[in-house]
Design an enzyme around this catalytic site. Structure first.
Site, PDB file in Angstrom:
ATOM      1  N   LEU A 101      -5.294  -2.436   4.937  1.00 33.36           N
ATOM      2  CA  LEU A 101      -4.162  -1.502   4.850  1.00 33.36           C
ATOM      3  C   LEU A 101      -4.551  -0.118   5.355  1.00 33.36           C
ATOM      4  CD1 LEU A 101      -2.326  -2.309   1.477  1.00 33.36           C
ATOM      5  CD2 LEU A 101      -2.002  -3.304   3.725  1.00 33.36           C
ATOM      6  N   GLU A 151       3.155  -0.257   3.477  1.00 36.07           N
ATOM      7  CA  GLU A 151       1.772   0.243   3.584  1.00 36.07           C
ATOM      8  C   GLU A 151       1.501   1.351   2.559  1.00 36.07           C
ATOM      9  OE1 GLU A 151       0.112  -1.588   5.278  1.00 36.07           O
ATOM     10  OE2 GLU A 151       1.387  -2.383   6.870  1.00 36.07           O
TER      11      GLU A 151
HETATM   12  P1  TGC Z   1      -8.474  -0.669  -7.619  1.00 32.83           P
HETATM   13  O1  TGC Z   1      -9.194  -1.230  -8.803  1.00 32.83           O
HETATM   14  O2  TGC Z   1      -8.261   0.790  -7.516  1.00 32.83           O
HETATM   15  O3  TGC Z   1      -9.181  -1.181  -6.288  1.00 32.83           O
HETATM   16  C1  TGC Z   1      -9.558  -2.524  -6.141  1.00 32.83           C
HETATM   17  C2  TGC Z   1     -10.760  -2.538  -5.226  1.00 32.83           C
HETATM   18  O4  TGC Z   1     -10.343  -2.056  -3.938  1.00 32.83           O
HETATM   19  C3  TGC Z   1     -11.074  -0.887  -3.587  1.00 32.83           C
HETATM   20  N1  TGC Z   1     -10.122  -0.022  -2.892  1.00 32.83           N
HETATM   21  C4  TGC Z   1     -10.124   0.138  -1.576  1.00 32.83           C
HETATM   22  N2  TGC Z   1     -10.929  -0.355  -0.625  1.00 32.83           N
HETATM   23  C5  TGC Z   1     -10.673   0.008   0.638  1.00 32.83           C
HETATM   24  N3  TGC Z   1      -9.643   0.816   0.974  1.00 32.83           N
HETATM   25  C6  TGC Z   1      -8.799   1.299   0.051  1.00 32.83           C
HETATM   26  N4  TGC Z   1      -7.790   2.074   0.400  1.00 32.83           N
HETATM   27  C7  TGC Z   1      -9.026   0.977  -1.288  1.00 32.83           C
HETATM   28  N5  TGC Z   1      -8.413   1.272  -2.458  1.00 32.83           N
HETATM   29  C8  TGC Z   1      -9.093   0.652  -3.426  1.00 32.83           C
HETATM   30  C9  TGC Z   1     -11.579  -0.322  -4.895  1.00 32.83           C
HETATM   31  O5  TGC Z   1     -12.712   0.468  -4.698  1.00 32.83           O
HETATM   32  C10 TGC Z   1     -11.855  -1.583  -5.664  1.00 32.83           C
HETATM   33  O6  TGC Z   1     -13.070  -2.112  -5.203  1.00 32.83           O
HETATM   34  P2  TGC Z   1     -14.070  -2.869  -6.221  1.00 32.83           P
HETATM   35  O7  TGC Z   1     -15.237  -3.220  -5.383  1.00 32.83           O
HETATM   36  O8  TGC Z   1     -14.362  -1.885  -7.309  1.00 32.83           O
HETATM   37  O9  TGC Z   1     -13.313  -4.056  -6.720  1.00 32.83           O
HETATM   38  O10 TGC Z   1      -7.135  -1.504  -7.526  1.00 32.83           O
HETATM   39  P3  TGC Z   1      -5.723  -1.129  -7.954  1.00 32.83           P
HETATM   40  O11 TGC Z   1      -4.909  -2.365  -7.952  1.00 32.83           O
HETATM   41  O12 TGC Z   1      -5.749  -0.319  -9.208  1.00 32.83           O
HETATM   42  O13 TGC Z   1      -5.324  -0.257  -6.667  1.00 32.83           O
HETATM   43  C11 TGC Z   1      -4.664   0.866  -6.758  1.00 32.83           C
HETATM   44  C12 TGC Z   1      -3.733   1.082  -5.556  1.00 32.83           C
HETATM   45  C13 TGC Z   1      -2.361   1.403  -6.093  1.00 32.83           C
HETATM   46  C14 TGC Z   1      -4.302   2.270  -4.792  1.00 32.83           C
HETATM   47  C15 TGC Z   1      -3.633  -0.134  -4.593  1.00 32.83           C
HETATM   48  O14 TGC Z   1      -3.214  -1.256  -5.272  1.00 32.83           O
HETATM   49  C16 TGC Z   1      -2.677   0.144  -3.462  1.00 32.83           C
HETATM   50  O15 TGC Z   1      -3.046   0.728  -2.448  1.00 32.83           O
HETATM   51  N6  TGC Z   1      -1.409  -0.297  -3.611  1.00 32.83           N
HETATM   52  C17 TGC Z   1      -0.423  -0.218  -2.527  1.00 32.83           C
HETATM   53  C18 TGC Z   1      -0.407  -1.514  -1.806  1.00 32.83           C
HETATM   54  C19 TGC Z   1       0.384  -1.416  -0.552  1.00 32.83           C
HETATM   55  O16 TGC Z   1       0.243  -0.501   0.245  1.00 32.83           O
HETATM   56  N7  TGC Z   1       1.216  -2.421  -0.351  1.00 32.83           N
HETATM   57  C20 TGC Z   1       2.084  -2.504   0.777  1.00 32.83           C
HETATM   58  C21 TGC Z   1       1.466  -3.343   1.869  1.00 32.83           C
HETATM   59  S1  TGC Z   1       2.532  -3.526   3.172  1.00 32.83           S
HETATM   60  C22 TGC Z   1       2.709  -5.203   3.143  1.00 32.83           C
HETATM   61  O17 TGC Z   1       2.239  -5.908   2.350  1.00 32.83           O
HETATM   62  C23 TGC Z   1       3.398  -5.783   4.211  1.00 32.83           C
HETATM   63  S2  TGC Z   1       2.212  -6.219   5.377  1.00 32.83           S
HETATM   64  C24 TGC Z   1       2.798  -5.327   6.601  1.00 32.83           C
HETATM   65  C25 TGC Z   1       4.032  -5.951   7.153  1.00 32.83           C
HETATM   66  O18 TGC Z   1       4.065  -7.194   7.346  1.00 32.83           O
HETATM   67  O19 TGC Z   1       4.937  -5.171   7.487  1.00 32.83           O
END
Ligand code: TGC
Length: 392
Positions: free
Chosen positions: A247, A371
């Site tokens: 993402l 996103e």
């Molecule tokens: P959290 O515990 O904070 O993080 C889980 C693990 O991920 C790591 N992490 C990242 N790594 C790389 N880049 C980033 N931006 C990262 N953010 C977090 C983090 O360090 C952790 O790693 P580990 O090793 O400790 O396990 O997880 P959370 O669930 O509490 O996350 C918080 C949040 C809200 C920031 C995250 O869930 C998020 O970004 N949510 C928004 C998701 C989003 O943007 N969804 C829309 C996607 S668009 C789509 O799906 C359609 S595809 C495109 C299309 O077809 O048009």
């Protein structure tokens, strides 16, 4: 200062003066493609709710923008800034075109490039770089958008194979893709799978009734005990962080892309205001119009400086996710404000497809949400500032 013709908003800040010649050359090539191939048709595609996605994908492959920022496998290995500028020009055509390229290159191709095995890369990336093979990315589910970690899609082992079940939603390019990167919960945590859409048990009904990104195909992805070989799993992708890393890439393209939509709105509006007469003088000669134009040019220029800064951080390998969030939050929010403000200058004409502003404004409503919503990006920035996650 300029004469009566005026100058374009980005010329005002001389933004291009700080961009490398090679990056500008790529930008010019993409702008020409959009002018010739997209602009004459986009109004009709938006109205019909369909564009020739596969044909365009091959043309975009020939243009060299599919996975252009990746190295090897027929990809250009361009700078991040060059990729961003390409996204800007594509989105000046329509957010649907930039989405096609972003989802294919920044999500599907990037996932394979970063997390795939040598065999997976060799099998998929060269034909994806040419646009012959099209990819999509399936993370979001009907009940899990901002919180992808709650996903219900599951993959379980069955001998050497995997059996994959679940329902994914809001998939750009879904029903017209050859392959999806599907994220699912396993006994070992969240993993990514390469799923050819022709596999038994996979279906991709299109989402209908969209008032935004109408030219783009958006689908569900339904997975009913889909049997996959052991080689379908992306070996290096383990945990939600891998999906979120993908993402970051797509969000980066949006930082630039949204400005393309805003610039297109502003160009159309400037031209309209210079030629439209109101009470015996051009609309552009009224102080209230100029105040709006000045504010919009300022926000566009600030957004561009921010995008270029984010691009340079990415090129130097120093870019942090929270910095991408700053760019996505600001530039999409401001682009949408610009599109809406432009509509007020075009008045009734602004609601038609004769002008691009309402089409861009409607598209940007999706870009504001996908996103990562603005609220998610505010919380990511909030966490970076305070050290305290406030998502839950
Ligand atoms: P959290 O515990 O904070 O993080 C889980 C693990 O991920 C790591 N992490 C990242 N790594 C790389 N880049 C980033 N931006 C990262 N953010 C977090 C983090 O360090 C952790 O790693 P580990 O090793 O400790 O396990 O997880 P959370 O669930 O509490 O996350 C918080 C949040 C809200 C920031 C995250 O869930 C998020 O970004 N949510 C928004 C998701 C989003 O943007 N969804 C829309 C996607 S668009 C789509 O799906 C359609 S595809 C495109 C299309 O077809 O048009």
């Amino acid at each position: 200062m300029p004469g009566r013709q005026g100058m374009s908003p980005l010329e005002l800040l001389d933004v291009s003066g700080s961009i490398a010649e090679s990056d500008l050359a790529m930008q010019t090539a993409v702008a020409r493609f959009v002018e010739e191939r997209i602009r004459p048709h986009i109004g009709a595609w938006f109205e019909q709710g369909r564009m020739p996605t596969r044909e365009l994908a091959r043309e975009l492959g020939r243009l060299g923008v599919m996975g252009m920022h990746l190295d090897g496998y027929g990809c250009q290995g361009s700078t991040a800034t060059s990729y961003g500028l390409a996204c800007l020009e594509l989105e000046a055509g329509d957010s649907a075109i930039r989405s096609l390229v972003s989802v294919h290159g920044s999500l599907a191709m990037f996932a394979i490039h970063r997390f795939g095995s040598a065999e997976q890369k060799q099998e998929w990336l060269p034909s994806m770089a040419t646009g012959e093979v099209l990819g999509c990315f399936a993370l979001t589910e009907p009940d899990f958008g901002s919180d992808p970690g709650g996903m219900r899609a599951r993959a379980r082992r069955d001998g050497e194979d995997w059996l994959l079940s679940g329902a994914k939603m809001w998939i750009t390019n879904g029903s017209v893709s050859d392959v999806a990167i599907v994220w699912a919960r396993t006994e070992e945590g969240i993993r990514g799978f390469l799923v050819p859409l022709a596999t038994a048990g996979v279906s991709a009904p299109d989402v209908s009734g969209k008032l935004s990104l109408r030219a783009s195909i958006t689908s569900e992805l339904l997975l009913d005990d889909v049997r996959l070989p052991a080689t379908a799993v992306l070996p290096e992708a383990s945990g939600l962080g891998a999906a979120l890393a993908c993402l970051n890439e797509a969000r980066f393209g949006i930082v630039f892309g949204a400005l393309g939509a805003a610039r297109d709105c502003l160009h159309a509006t400037l031209s309209y205001a210079q030629h439209r007469t109101l009470f015996d003088k051009p609309l552009a000669a009224y102080q209230i119009t100029q105040t709006k134009l000045a504010d919009m040019a300022l926000e566009l220029g600030k957004g561009m400086l921010l995008a270029l800064h984010v691009g340079r951080l990415k090129d130097s390998g120093d870019l942090q996710p929270a910095q991408v969030s700053l760019g996505k939050l600001n530039n999409v929010r401001e682009a949408l404000r610009i599109a809406r403000e432009c509509r007020t200058i075009l008045a009734a004409n602004g609601v038609t497809l004769d002008y691009p502003v309402m089409r861009h404004a409607n598209n940007l409503e999706s870009v504001l949400t996908y996103e990562g919503t603005s609220e998610v990006h505010q919380l990511i920035i909030g966490q970076a500032l305070t050290g305290l996650p406030a998502y839950r």
